[in-house]
Write a protein that holds these residues in place. Sequence first.
Motif, PDB file in Angstrom:
ATOM      1  N   LEU A  52       0.896  -1.307  -0.057  1.00  0.00           N
ATOM      2  CA  LEU A  52       0.130  -0.317   0.040  1.00  0.00           C
ATOM      3  C   LEU A  52       0.749   0.828  -0.003  1.00  0.00           C
ATOM      4  O   LEU A  52       1.959   1.573   0.554  1.00  0.00           O
ATOM      5  CB  LEU A  52      -1.153   0.413   1.435  1.00  0.00           C
ATOM      6  CG  LEU A  52      -1.907   1.110   1.114  1.00  0.00           C
ATOM      7  CD1 LEU A  52      -2.583   1.469   0.316  1.00  0.00           C
ATOM      8  CD2 LEU A  52      -2.335   1.001   2.815  1.00  0.00           C
ATOM      9  N   ASP A  53       0.395   2.281  -1.406  1.00  0.00           N
ATOM     10  CA  ASP A  53       1.135   3.141  -0.969  1.00  0.00           C
ATOM     11  C   ASP A  53       0.475   4.517  -0.530  1.00  0.00           C
ATOM     12  O   ASP A  53      -0.721   4.271  -1.151  1.00  0.00           O
ATOM     13  CB  ASP A  53       2.021   3.648  -2.424  1.00  0.00           C
ATOM     14  CG  ASP A  53       2.660   5.162  -2.784  1.00  0.00           C
ATOM     15  OD1 ASP A  53       2.123   5.893  -1.481  1.00  0.00           O
ATOM     16  OD2 ASP A  53       2.992   5.776  -3.849  1.00  0.00           O
ATOM     17  N   LEU A  54       0.544   4.574   0.178  1.00  0.00           N
ATOM     18  CA  LEU A  54      -1.015   6.058   1.385  1.00  0.00           C
ATOM     19  C   LEU A  54      -0.389   6.990   1.189  1.00  0.00           C
ATOM     20  O   LEU A  54       0.369   7.715   0.960  1.00  0.00           O
ATOM     21  CB  LEU A  54      -0.811   5.258   3.104  1.00  0.00           C
ATOM     22  CG  LEU A  54      -1.817   6.147   3.655  1.00  0.00           C
ATOM     23  CD1 LEU A  54      -3.090   5.418   3.738  1.00  0.00           C
ATOM     24  CD2 LEU A  54      -1.702   6.541   5.197  1.00  0.00           C
ATOM     25  N   ALA A  55      -1.216   7.893   0.935  1.00  0.00           N
ATOM     26  CA  ALA A  55      -1.698   9.263   0.663  1.00  0.00           C
ATOM     27  C   ALA A  55      -0.485   9.034  -0.422  1.00  0.00           C
ATOM     28  O   ALA A  55       0.936  10.336  -1.087  1.00  0.00           O
ATOM     29  CB  ALA A  55      -0.641  10.075   1.497  1.00  0.00           C
ATOM     30  N   CYS A  56      -0.694   8.292  -2.454  1.00  0.00           N
ATOM     31  CA  CYS A  56       0.061   8.536  -3.148  1.00  0.00           C
ATOM     32  C   CYS A  56       0.293   9.303  -3.928  1.00  0.00           C
ATOM     33  O   CYS A  56       0.953   9.722  -4.880  1.00  0.00           O
ATOM     34  CB  CYS A  56      -0.015   6.916  -3.854  1.00  0.00           C
ATOM     35  SG  CYS A  56      -2.033   7.526  -4.448  1.00  0.00           S
ATOM     36  N   GLY A  57      -1.105  10.284  -3.612  1.00  0.00           N
ATOM     37  CA  GLY A  57      -0.731  11.697  -4.514  1.00  0.00           C
ATOM     38  C   GLY A  57      -0.951  11.214  -5.823  1.00  0.00           C
ATOM     39  O   GLY A  57      -1.744  10.370  -6.592  1.00  0.00           O
ATOM     40  N   ALA A  58      -0.443  11.766  -6.797  1.00  0.00           N
ATOM     41  CA  ALA A  58       0.080  11.587  -8.264  1.00  0.00           C
ATOM     42  C   ALA A  58       0.952  10.545  -8.909  1.00  0.00           C
ATOM     43  O   ALA A  58       1.063   9.802 -10.521  1.00  0.00           O
ATOM     44  CB  ALA A  58       0.381  12.586  -8.970  1.00  0.00           C
ATOM     45  N   GLY A  59       1.040   9.778  -8.022  1.00  0.00           N
ATOM     46  CA  GLY A  59       2.214   8.505  -8.379  1.00  0.00           C
ATOM     47  C   GLY A  59       2.975   8.262  -8.713  1.00  0.00           C
ATOM     48  O   GLY A  59       3.935   7.772  -9.458  1.00  0.00           O
ATOM     49  N   ARG A  60       4.060   9.167  -7.842  1.00  0.00           N
ATOM     50  CA  ARG A  60       5.572  10.001  -8.079  1.00  0.00           C
ATOM     51  C   ARG A  60       6.059   8.689  -8.254  1.00  0.00           C
ATOM     52  O   ARG A  60       7.009   8.531  -9.171  1.00  0.00           O
ATOM     53  CB  ARG A  60       5.761  10.911  -7.213  1.00  0.00           C
ATOM     54  CG  ARG A  60       7.246  10.883  -7.616  1.00  0.00           C
ATOM     55  CD  ARG A  60       7.633  12.562  -6.288  1.00  0.00           C
ATOM     56  NE  ARG A  60       9.234  12.953  -6.810  1.00  0.00           N
ATOM     57  CZ  ARG A  60       9.269  13.460  -5.810  1.00  0.00           C
ATOM     58  NH1 ARG A  60       8.564  13.843  -4.971  1.00  0.00           N
ATOM     59  NH2 ARG A  60      11.092  13.973  -5.926  1.00  0.00           N
ATOM     60  N   LEU A  61       5.402   7.544  -6.790  1.00  0.00           N
ATOM     61  CA  LEU A  61       6.411   6.889  -6.322  1.00  0.00           C
ATOM     62  C   LEU A  61       5.571   4.866  -6.768  1.00  0.00           C
ATOM     63  O   LEU A  61       6.183   4.109  -7.479  1.00  0.00           O
ATOM     64  CB  LEU A  61       6.208   6.322  -5.769  1.00  0.00           C
ATOM     65  CG  LEU A  61       7.243   5.348  -4.767  1.00  0.00           C
ATOM     66  CD1 LEU A  61       8.529   4.894  -3.813  1.00  0.00           C
ATOM     67  CD2 LEU A  61       6.714   4.501  -4.155  1.00  0.00           C
ATOM     68  N   LEU A  62       4.463   5.318  -6.853  1.00  0.00           N
ATOM     69  CA  LEU A  62       3.341   4.158  -7.145  1.00  0.00           C
ATOM     70  C   LEU A  62       3.788   4.067  -8.772  1.00  0.00           C
ATOM     71  O   LEU A  62       3.506   2.659  -8.608  1.00  0.00           O
ATOM     72  CB  LEU A  62       1.640   4.766  -7.165  1.00  0.00           C
ATOM     73  CG  LEU A  62       0.878   2.811  -7.245  1.00  0.00           C
ATOM     74  CD1 LEU A  62       0.995   2.607  -6.186  1.00  0.00           C
ATOM     75  CD2 LEU A  62      -0.702   4.015  -7.140  1.00  0.00           C
ATOM     76  N   ARG A  63       3.682   4.500  -9.582  1.00  0.00           N
ATOM     77  CA  ARG A  63       3.884   4.126 -11.311  1.00  0.00           C
ATOM     78  C   ARG A  63       4.632   3.340 -10.571  1.00  0.00           C
ATOM     79  O   ARG A  63       5.586   1.738 -11.977  1.00  0.00           O
ATOM     80  CB  ARG A  63       4.144   5.296 -12.240  1.00  0.00           C
ATOM     81  CG  ARG A  63       2.654   5.822 -11.947  1.00  0.00           C
ATOM     82  CD  ARG A  63       2.620   7.096 -12.888  1.00  0.00           C
ATOM     83  NE  ARG A  63       3.960   8.554 -13.466  1.00  0.00           N
ATOM     84  CZ  ARG A  63       3.171   9.499 -12.521  1.00  0.00           C
ATOM     85  NH1 ARG A  63       2.052   9.466 -11.848  1.00  0.00           N
ATOM     86  NH2 ARG A  63       4.132  10.007 -11.789  1.00  0.00           N
ATOM     87  N   PRO A  64       6.030   3.616 -10.556  1.00  0.00           N
ATOM     88  CA  PRO A  64       7.478   2.533 -11.264  1.00  0.00           C
ATOM     89  C   PRO A  64       7.830   2.181  -9.554  1.00  0.00           C
ATOM     90  O   PRO A  64       8.116   0.561 -10.360  1.00  0.00           O
ATOM     91  CB  PRO A  64       8.849   3.801 -10.266  1.00  0.00           C
ATOM     92  CG  PRO A  64       8.451   5.096  -9.641  1.00  0.00           C
ATOM     93  CD  PRO A  64       6.365   5.256 -10.919  1.00  0.00           C
ATOM     94  N   LEU A  65       6.851   2.128  -8.666  1.00  0.00           N
ATOM     95  CA  LEU A  65       6.570   0.469  -7.775  1.00  0.00           C
ATOM     96  C   LEU A  65       6.092   0.080  -8.299  1.00  0.00           C
ATOM     97  O   LEU A  65       5.339  -1.815  -8.329  1.00  0.00           O
ATOM     98  CB  LEU A  65       6.056   1.317  -6.674  1.00  0.00           C
ATOM     99  CG  LEU A  65       5.445   0.537  -5.615  1.00  0.00           C
ATOM    100  CD1 LEU A  65       6.621  -0.546  -4.326  1.00  0.00           C
ATOM    101  CD2 LEU A  65       5.150   0.978  -4.484  1.00  0.00           C
ATOM    102  N   SER A  66       4.953   0.190  -8.868  1.00  0.00           N
ATOM    103  CA  SER A  66       3.566  -1.130 -10.154  1.00  0.00           C
ATOM    104  C   SER A  66       4.419  -1.533 -10.543  1.00  0.00           C
ATOM    105  O   SER A  66       4.781  -3.194 -11.153  1.00  0.00           O
ATOM    106  CB  SER A  66       2.403  -0.665 -10.082  1.00  0.00           C
ATOM    107  OG  SER A  66       1.595   0.351  -9.458  1.00  0.00           O
TER     108      SER A  66
END
Length: 249
Positions: A52-66
């Motif tokens: 879980l990326d909590l408070a992921c915003g615009a996906g700055r980390l979530l995109r490469p994390l995914s």
Amino acid sequence: MTGSTGRTEAQPWFTEAFGAFYAELYAHRDDREVDQLLSVLTPHLPKDAPILDLACGAGRLLRPLSERFPDAVGIDLSWELLQMVGARRVARADMRSLPLRPRAFGAVLSLFTSFGYFDHADVDRAVFRGMAELLRPGGLLVLDFLNADVVLAGLRPHSVDTIGDRHVESRRHFDAATRILEKQVEVRRGHDVEKRYRERVRVYDVEQLKELFVEQGLEIETIWGEYDGSAFTRSQSSRCLILGRRPLQ
């Protein structure tokens, strides 16, 4: 908006500060720190459990994390920012009342100072408890916060920055009694004021952050002082990243 404690805020500052305008204003931010963080963090993350990326915003980390972890999930309060993520697995929710099953995640990430946003310290503690309750046995909680000692020692009461064709004037004030650090921001384009907003965060030092982990029974594995995994030092580090794990039993 009503949180899990029953308190009501007429217009929380973060609903105005974190939206499409915020993403546009800071679109220039360098992603090297994201690359650095993922490089050192990846070996600590589970391969076979949701993250879980909590408070992921615009996906700055979530995109490469995914890309590395297909089961990564992002949650944020801002519809505007979530629409920019581009990842399939995102949802809108308030971190004070998460609609998620306990022990559902192998890791919970709270990054880029997404903690300490509320008017009362007991709400912050409830948010942290909620994050810890999401962890499976052996699960990892990563809390990335500012290093209070360095930030307060070098606090600039007033600054003006140029971002593209905008001038961003910031006024900062720290209230020692409440431990609240507030920034008043005015954005101008030419002679026109484009936006005014504020940001607020309760400042916790490293010992106070460690207490949160201990209270929830999490074992602290390491504390980094930078996104490259450098060791934390109170007098020099810009960040305070604490990695704590729920025991297997």
